[in-house]
Design a protein around this motif. Structure first.
Motif, PDB file in Angstrom:
ATOM      1  N   GLU A  19     -15.682 -22.574 -11.865  1.00  0.00           N
ATOM      2  CA  GLU A  19     -15.496 -21.601 -10.802  1.00  0.00           C
ATOM      3  C   GLU A  19     -14.027 -21.688 -10.383  1.00  0.00           C
ATOM      4  O   GLU A  19     -13.523 -22.757 -10.057  1.00  0.00           O
ATOM      5  N   VAL A  20     -13.335 -20.562 -10.482  1.00  0.00           N
ATOM      6  CA  VAL A  20     -11.904 -20.530 -10.151  1.00  0.00           C
ATOM      7  C   VAL A  20     -11.690 -19.449  -9.091  1.00  0.00           C
ATOM      8  O   VAL A  20     -11.892 -18.273  -9.363  1.00  0.00           O
ATOM      9  N   ASP A  21     -11.314 -19.842  -7.892  1.00  0.00           N
ATOM     10  CA  ASP A  21     -11.110 -18.905  -6.780  1.00  0.00           C
ATOM     11  C   ASP A  21     -12.315 -17.977  -6.584  1.00  0.00           C
ATOM     12  O   ASP A  21     -12.168 -16.759  -6.451  1.00  0.00           O
ATOM     13  N   GLY A  22     -13.495 -18.542  -6.618  1.00  0.00           N
ATOM     14  CA  GLY A  22     -14.700 -17.761  -6.383  1.00  0.00           C
ATOM     15  C   GLY A  22     -15.150 -16.920  -7.570  1.00  0.00           C
ATOM     16  O   GLY A  22     -16.058 -16.110  -7.463  1.00  0.00           O
ATOM     17  N   ARG A  23     -14.488 -17.116  -8.714  1.00  0.00           N
ATOM     18  CA  ARG A  23     -14.830 -16.347  -9.902  1.00  0.00           C
ATOM     19  C   ARG A  23     -15.405 -17.290 -10.957  1.00  0.00           C
ATOM     20  O   ARG A  23     -14.892 -18.402 -11.145  1.00  0.00           O
ATOM     21  N   LEU A  24     -16.476 -16.857 -11.648  1.00  0.00           N
ATOM     22  CA  LEU A  24     -17.080 -17.696 -12.674  1.00  0.00           C
ATOM     23  C   LEU A  24     -16.371 -17.459 -14.001  1.00  0.00           C
ATOM     24  O   LEU A  24     -16.170 -16.316 -14.423  1.00  0.00           O
ATOM     25  N   VAL A  25     -15.989 -18.558 -14.653  1.00  0.00           N
ATOM     26  CA  VAL A  25     -15.236 -18.483 -15.901  1.00  0.00           C
ATOM     27  C   VAL A  25     -16.017 -19.224 -16.985  1.00  0.00           C
ATOM     28  O   VAL A  25     -16.441 -20.363 -16.787  1.00  0.00           O
TER      29      VAL A  25
ATOM     30  N   VAL B 285     -19.771 -19.728  -5.568  1.00  0.00           N
ATOM     31  CA  VAL B 285     -20.422 -18.433  -5.357  1.00  0.00           C
ATOM     32  C   VAL B 285     -21.715 -18.663  -4.568  1.00  0.00           C
ATOM     33  O   VAL B 285     -22.175 -19.794  -4.431  1.00  0.00           O
ATOM     34  N   GLU B 286     -22.289 -17.579  -4.083  1.00  0.00           N
ATOM     35  CA  GLU B 286     -23.405 -17.730  -3.161  1.00  0.00           C
ATOM     36  C   GLU B 286     -24.681 -18.238  -3.849  1.00  0.00           C
ATOM     37  O   GLU B 286     -25.279 -19.224  -3.439  1.00  0.00           O
TER      38      GLU B 286
ATOM     39  N   ALA C 279     -24.848 -25.756 -13.092  1.00  0.00           N
ATOM     40  CA  ALA C 279     -24.689 -24.712 -12.070  1.00  0.00           C
ATOM     41  C   ALA C 279     -24.383 -25.306 -10.692  1.00  0.00           C
ATOM     42  O   ALA C 279     -23.826 -24.629  -9.829  1.00  0.00           O
ATOM     43  N   ARG C 280     -24.737 -26.574 -10.495  1.00  0.00           N
ATOM     44  CA  ARG C 280     -24.637 -27.183  -9.152  1.00  0.00           C
ATOM     45  C   ARG C 280     -23.260 -27.071  -8.510  1.00  0.00           C
ATOM     46  O   ARG C 280     -23.151 -26.660  -7.355  1.00  0.00           O
ATOM     47  N   PRO C 281     -22.177 -27.385  -9.230  1.00  0.00           N
ATOM     48  CA  PRO C 281     -20.868 -27.261  -8.563  1.00  0.00           C
ATOM     49  C   PRO C 281     -20.408 -25.812  -8.392  1.00  0.00           C
ATOM     50  O   PRO C 281     -19.415 -25.564  -7.716  1.00  0.00           O
ATOM     51  N   LEU C 282     -21.135 -24.867  -9.006  1.00  0.00           N
ATOM     52  CA  LEU C 282     -20.650 -23.482  -9.032  1.00  0.00           C
ATOM     53  C   LEU C 282     -21.187 -22.622  -7.891  1.00  0.00           C
ATOM     54  O   LEU C 282     -20.588 -21.611  -7.541  1.00  0.00           O
ATOM     55  N   ALA C 283     -22.353 -23.002  -7.331  1.00  0.00           N
ATOM     56  CA  ALA C 283     -23.007 -22.121  -6.363  1.00  0.00           C
ATOM     57  C   ALA C 283     -23.559 -22.896  -5.179  1.00  0.00           C
ATOM     58  O   ALA C 283     -23.895 -24.079  -5.293  1.00  0.00           O
ATOM     59  N   VAL C 284     -23.673 -22.221  -4.048  1.00  0.00           N
ATOM     60  CA  VAL C 284     -24.252 -22.821  -2.854  1.00  0.00           C
ATOM     61  C   VAL C 284     -25.751 -23.042  -3.068  1.00  0.00           C
ATOM     62  O   VAL C 284     -26.286 -24.102  -2.770  1.00  0.00           O
TER      63      VAL C 284
END
Lengths: 320, 269
Positions: free
Chosen positions: A121-127, A3-4, A28-33
């Motif tokens: 993060e799964v297909d741009g969605r946070l789980v 995610v952004e 959070a590092r692997p989840l967002a730019v």
């Protein structure tokens, strides 16, 4: 695809940033730019360590009445209007984290996923992952709204890891008028004398439960913890009974601990307790009842009377 | 002084229920009881209302609850302890509610209570979190919806009718926090010793006002509560990795030595 942008709320502890905030930045590092930190109180001076854990910008909030919930949430809400909202805001499941999340939720009309023990993060969605039934079942959940996504994450869900970058750019966030809710204030702070390491940081935790029989025998737990250079903990049952303060409680409504060694003395292993200590590397349990659930998850289980075994164990350790 | 106290009626914690394989939602047993954590809030409400009234008739205490199936058994326990009235919100549209939608419902119920005999609500009390859901955000969301200050994790509460002073639990010890009324306070277990109602009080509770209302009576729309309001979904339910069961030893008087040797092998001692 990450995610952004994610904001991570980092609370103060011991004059700097709390470890659980560094854990959240790492998670959070692997989840967002881009990841930014929002700090308040003593954590405001922690730009270097926060940058090292992945924060690009460090937003600081001055909390005039020493209360965090209302002013920090108000500053964040105002910032989302000026800078645009992040995809998600991560907060630690702590006293302050929950206060901030509750206020943010209403102001942003956004639901909260609480008690997360993992995020992906799964297909741009946070789980979010949640442990239920004492950790025996994992439930994965996600939002179905395009509002800011609020996650309360239990401490120790990620291991803090530095080396992610230089000091974050510090930017102070103004607090808008907080009206009546913002008028609550701290008049005084009191620190309890507590010797030895902190419960959630100690390499050894010795917890006592109902099996001790009476309040006075909790001294055995404290003595054993002291001899092992660990921290004493407690089950909810004896906290509710008033034997020890709430800050000693290990479990889903108390602290999550992941020590090298956890000793459960006279604790049967209610699901509510197990969720808070199941992550310990080695578990030793002493209980009278052979059928106690705690025995199902321990490395060494002693079926016997904790009031006979603890004094002998203490003597044996002292005579070494 | 009018104190509203939030009470959650939960399935008996000794039978924790199960997750429905299809929806992933928690399936509860039929019989609901008052969450033990809430008995402290009820007791505190009774004591504060009475103290603010100069030890007189005891002010007015309203119990607020949201529950499926019009359940009232749990709030009757609170009425038997001495509360004056109860409002239970029950509606099929509330199934699947999250913490925020629950707070919206409770806020509407507090407004309804304020329109009743007790008058404007001065203080709202709640537990820090429920025993079954333990999200722990509902009380603060309720305070935010009602534009009130909130003080969470109280281990001691005093109130002079205009201000509430709280010893708030912290990681280091406690903070002394002050807020002007109306305000919301969440109390930890052990803040007071809950009373056991006498038989006479249990009988008297049967005649106390206990209103069961639906969301229409509260002016709420089905789209903002229940699973529609929650705006979240369960994606997957899976079994956690199990911890292997270790060695089980019957104490023969020497079991402590087994612990010593394990601690030695782990280099703890």
């Amino acid at each position: 695809m990450p995610v952004e942008r994610i904001w991570v709320v980092v609370e103060p502890a011991g004059g700097g940033a709390a470890t659980n905030g560094l854990e959240l930045l790492t998670g959070a590092r692997p989840l967002a730019v881009t990841i930014d930190a929002v700090t308040f109180g003593d954590a405001n001076g922690a730009a270097t360590v926060l940058g090292d854990h992945g924060a690009s910008t460090v937003f600081t909030v001055d909390t005039p009445n020493a209360m965090a919930g209302v002013p920090v949430a108000a500053a964040i809400v105002a910032a989302t209007r000026v800078k645009g909202a992040p995809t998600a805001i991560l907060l630690p499941q702590t006293y302050e984290g929950r206060d901030i999340a509750g206020r943010l939720s209403v102001a942003l009309d956004a639901p909260v996923l609480a008690n997360a023990v993992g995020l992906s993060e799964v297909d741009g969605r946070l789980v979010a992952e949640h442990a239920v039934f004492g950790g025996a079942t994992i439930v994965k959940a996600a939002f179905t709204t395009d509002r800011v996504q609020l996650f309360l994450v239990r401490p120790k869900s990620f291991a803090a890891e530095g080396g992610a970058g230089a000091a974050g750019t510090v930017e102070a966030l103004p607090i808008p008028d907080t009206g009546r809710p913002g008028a609550a204030r701290v008049l005084a702070r009191h620190a309890e004398d507590r010797l030895g390491p902190k419960l959630d940081e100690a390499p050894v935790v010795v917890s006592g439960g109902r099996g001790l029989g009476e309040k006075e025998r909790y001294a055995l737990v404290e003595e054993l913890a002291r001899l092992l250079k660990g921290a004493p903990g407690a089950s909810r049952a004896i906290v509710d009974a008033g034997w020890v303060p709430y800050s000693y409680q290990v479990g889903q409504t108390g602290k999550t601990v992941k020590p090298n060694v956890y000793i459960a003395a006279g604790i049967s292993g209610a699901t509510q307790h197990m969720v808070g200590m199941k992550g310990a590397k080695h578990i030793i349990a002493i209980n009278k009842d052979r059928e106690a659930p705690i025995f199902a998850i321990c490395d060494l289980g002693i079926v016997g009377d904790v009031n006979k075994i603890l004094p002998k164990l203490i003597d044996a350790l002292k005579s070494r | 002084m009018h104190v509203a106290v939030c009470v959650k009626q939960i399935p008996d914690p000794s039978s924790p229920g199960r997750l429905d394989a299809g929806t992933g939602r928690l399936v509860r047993d039929a019989k609901l009881v008052m969450d033990d954590s809430d008995s402290y809030g009820v007791e505190m409400a009774l004591q504060l209302a009475q103290a603010a009234d100069g030890g007189g008739s005891g002010g007015y205490v309203t119990v607020i609850s949201m529950a499926p199936g019009g359940a009232t058994k749990g709030v009757k326990d609170a009425l038997a302890m001495g509360a004056d009235a109860a409002i239970v919100v029950s509606d099929e549209a509330l199934a699947g509610s999250d913490a925020l939608s629950t707070a919206r419902v409770l806020a509407a119920a507090v407004r309804l209570a304020a329109a009743g005999e007790g008058g404007a609500v001065d203080l709202i009390l709640a537990a820090t979190e429920s025993t079954d859901g333990y999200t722990g955000t509902t009380p603060v969301q309720l305070a935010a919806l009602l534009d009130m200050p909130s003080v969470t994790f109280a281990k001691n509460v005093t109130c002079d009718g205009a201000r509430v002073t709280v010893q708030r639990q912290t990681d280091e010890g406690h903070d002394e926090v002050e807020a002007t009324l109306p305000a919301l306070v969440t109390v930890t277990a052990g803040v007071v010793e809950p009373r056991y109602p006498a038989f006479k009080a249990i009988m008297a509770a049967k005649n106390k006002p206990c209103r069961v209302v639906g969301i229409a009576e509260l002016g709420l729309d089905a789209g903002e509560v229940g699973s529609a309001g929650a705006r979240q979904e369960i994606i997957e339910v899976l079994a956690a990795e199990e911890r292997a069961t270790g060695e089980l030893v019957e104490d023969n008087g020497q079991a402590h030595l087994r612990i010593v040797s394990l601690l030695e092998s782990l280099k703890v001692i």
